[in-house]
Design a protein around this motif. Structure first.
Motif, PDB file in Angstrom:
ATOM      1  N   GLU A 251       0.836  -1.200   0.000  1.00  0.00           N
ATOM      2  CA  GLU A 251       0.000   0.000   0.000  1.00  0.00           C
ATOM      3  C   GLU A 251       0.873   1.253   0.000  1.00  0.00           C
ATOM      4  OE1 GLU A 251      -2.056  -3.241   2.373  1.00  0.00           O
ATOM      5  OE2 GLU A 251      -0.115  -2.215   2.522  1.00  0.00           O
ATOM      6  N   LYS A 252       0.436   2.276  -0.691  1.00  0.00           N
ATOM      7  CA  LYS A 252       1.111   3.572  -0.653  1.00  0.00           C
ATOM      8  C   LYS A 252       0.418   4.441   0.386  1.00  0.00           C
ATOM      9  CE  LYS A 252       2.756   3.648  -5.433  1.00  0.00           C
ATOM     10  NZ  LYS A 252       2.757   4.403  -6.721  1.00  0.00           N
ATOM     11  N   VAL A 253       1.172   4.931   1.344  1.00  0.00           N
ATOM     12  CA  VAL A 253       0.580   5.685   2.447  1.00  0.00           C
ATOM     13  C   VAL A 253      -0.171   6.912   1.951  1.00  0.00           C
ATOM     14  CG1 VAL A 253       2.625   7.117   2.927  1.00  0.00           C
ATOM     15  CG2 VAL A 253       1.031   6.525   4.780  1.00  0.00           C
ATOM     16  N   GLU A 254       0.323   7.524   0.862  1.00  0.00           N
ATOM     17  CA  GLU A 254      -0.338   8.731   0.344  1.00  0.00           C
ATOM     18  C   GLU A 254      -1.754   8.446  -0.161  1.00  0.00           C
ATOM     19  OE1 GLU A 254       3.142   7.982  -2.622  1.00  0.00           O
ATOM     20  OE2 GLU A 254       2.655   7.515  -0.518  1.00  0.00           O
ATOM     21  N   ASP A 255      -2.021   7.194  -0.534  1.00  0.00           N
ATOM     22  CA  ASP A 255      -3.360   6.837  -1.007  1.00  0.00           C
ATOM     23  C   ASP A 255      -4.370   6.756   0.141  1.00  0.00           C
ATOM     24  OD1 ASP A 255      -2.340   6.651  -3.567  1.00  0.00           O
ATOM     25  OD2 ASP A 255      -2.064   4.476  -3.498  1.00  0.00           O
ATOM     26  N   TYR A 256      -3.891   6.736   1.374  1.00  0.00           N
ATOM     27  CA  TYR A 256      -4.766   6.569   2.542  1.00  0.00           C
ATOM     28  C   TYR A 256      -4.840   7.807   3.428  1.00  0.00           C
ATOM     29  CZ  TYR A 256      -4.957   1.612   1.402  1.00  0.00           C
ATOM     30  OH  TYR A 256      -5.177   0.416   0.763  1.00  0.00           O
ATOM     31  N   LEU A 257      -3.978   8.782   3.156  1.00  0.00           N
ATOM     32  CA  LEU A 257      -3.893   9.934   4.056  1.00  0.00           C
ATOM     33  C   LEU A 257      -5.207  10.684   4.200  1.00  0.00           C
ATOM     34  CD1 LEU A 257      -0.397  11.528   3.337  1.00  0.00           C
ATOM     35  CD2 LEU A 257      -1.169  10.356   5.416  1.00  0.00           C
ATOM     36  N   LYS A 258      -5.874  10.950   3.086  1.00  0.00           N
ATOM     37  CA  LYS A 258      -7.120  11.716   3.152  1.00  0.00           C
ATOM     38  C   LYS A 258      -8.157  10.999   4.004  1.00  0.00           C
ATOM     39  CE  LYS A 258      -8.387  14.050  -0.436  1.00  0.00           C
ATOM     40  NZ  LYS A 258      -8.246  15.417   0.154  1.00  0.00           N
ATOM     41  N   ARG A 259      -8.273   9.695   3.823  1.00  0.00           N
ATOM     42  CA  ARG A 259      -9.232   8.918   4.612  1.00  0.00           C
ATOM     43  C   ARG A 259      -8.851   8.918   6.097  1.00  0.00           C
ATOM     44  NH1 ARG A 259      -9.730   3.163   1.879  1.00  0.00           N
ATOM     45  NH2 ARG A 259     -11.171   2.822   3.632  1.00  0.00           N
ATOM     46  N   ILE A 260      -7.543   8.762   6.356  1.00  0.00           N
ATOM     47  CA  ILE A 260      -7.070   8.769   7.748  1.00  0.00           C
ATOM     48  C   ILE A 260      -7.370  10.116   8.398  1.00  0.00           C
ATOM     49  CG2 ILE A 260      -5.003   8.723   9.208  1.00  0.00           C
ATOM     50  CD1 ILE A 260      -3.843   6.649   7.199  1.00  0.00           C
TER      51      ILE A 260
END
Length: 314
Positions: free
Chosen positions: A219-228
């Motif tokens: 997983e790429k962390v940047e793909d989850y930042l907005k959701r986090i």
């Protein structure tokens, strides 16, 4: 975007001050101590906490994690005592320092806190630990109470374990549910698992970047930042950052004394794309020394605009 840095529990600069004075249950029984002994030790820890908070205020450290060991034997099954009322004025005094100076403080219960355990006794003790942490934060009159947990056990598989977490979480009183935040871990529950769980339960997610590096499936962390970040709604998100002890497979999960400033600035470049204020807890063994060393390096290596000793704009 504004970044605030924080550190955990001990101020190394104040090398003779600790908030973790304690006593074992064995010694407690062996010496026929009463709860007066526990209150005395708790008072000592509270006095130390007050000094650390004063130190933080004077040095513009706005973000701090309180030790889970503030009250000795607070959750031991064979020890029952009121660790709030006898010292309420001292709690209120410390709370006034926190609130007057708008410090952000939170707690992170130890590894024995496993809400999704298959052992009912462990679950009951976990709830007792959560209530202890909540009681401390309440005594300090902290409005935004945050208790950080890991998902916990993976007995009978990850899917069943997540279901157990949800079931046990839903049985908690509302005040505890509203205080819990979940963190991804370095072995079992990665950012994908935890964000899905947080969204389902309606609780904030604490991104631990080092744990992400240790435990991911590409997983790429940047793909989850907005959701986090969205799990925090209108509150400032909290992130954990640490550097590995070294790059060997054996020691990579362990925390270094200090923070690798190059890796840290690389991570900030990822965060920058979301353009949202973030508080970053540095989980480094050198504590406040690690924070101040990182700041000195950032001032030298970057053009960040520093507002004070631990806060800057990127």
């Amino acid at each position: 975007m504004k970044i605030r840095l924080g550190y955990v529990s001990l101020a190394k600069t104040l090398d003779d001050i600790t908030t973790s004075h304690t006593i074992t249950y064995t010694n407690y029984v062996k010496n026929n101590y009463t709860v007066d002994k526990l209150i005395k030790i708790t008072n000592l820890n509270l006095n130390s906490l007050k000094e650390i908070l004063i130190y933080n205020v004077k040095n513009n450290f706005h973000f701090y994690r309180i030790t889970s060991k503030l009250v000795p034997l607070a959750t031991h099954k064979n020890v029952k005592f009121d660790y709030i009322k006898p010292m309420l004025k001292k709690y209120e005094e410390i709370g006034n320092i926190i609130n007057k100076n708008k410090l952000r403080v939170d707690t992170h219960p130890d590894q024995f806190t496993v809400l999704n355990s298959t052992n009912k006794e462990i679950v009951n003790n976990t709830i007792k630990i959560l209530k202890y942490h909540y009681s401390i934060l309440k005594a300090f009159n902290i409005k935004d109470k945050i208790i950080i947990l890991h998902v916990g056990s993976s007995v009978f598989g990850k899917e069943n374990s997540i279901k157990r977490f949800i079931n046990n979480f839903n049985l908690l009183p509302s005040y505890l549910k509203n205080a819990i935040a979940l963190e991804n871990d370095d072995k079992i529950y990665n950012i994908k698992d935890v964000i899905q769980l947080c969204e389902k339960c309606g609780i904030p997610m604490v991104l631990d970047y080092h744990h992400y590096l240790c435990n991911n499936n590409g997983e790429k962390v940047e793909d989850y930042l907005k959701r986090i970040f969205n799990t925090w709604k209108n509150k400032t998100p909290k992130i954990h950052f640490s550097s590995p002890k070294n790059n060997s497979k054996k020691d990579f999960r362990s925390h270094n004394d200090f923070i690798d400033s190059n890796k840290f600035t690389n991570f900030l470049e990822i965060l920058k794309k979301e353009n949202r204020n973030v508080d970053i807890m540095l989980e480094a063994k050198a504590k406040d020394y690690a924070l101040t060393k990182l700041v000195r390096e950032l001032k030298y290596k970057t053009n960040y605009k520093f507002i004070d000793d631990s806060t800057f704009i990127i």
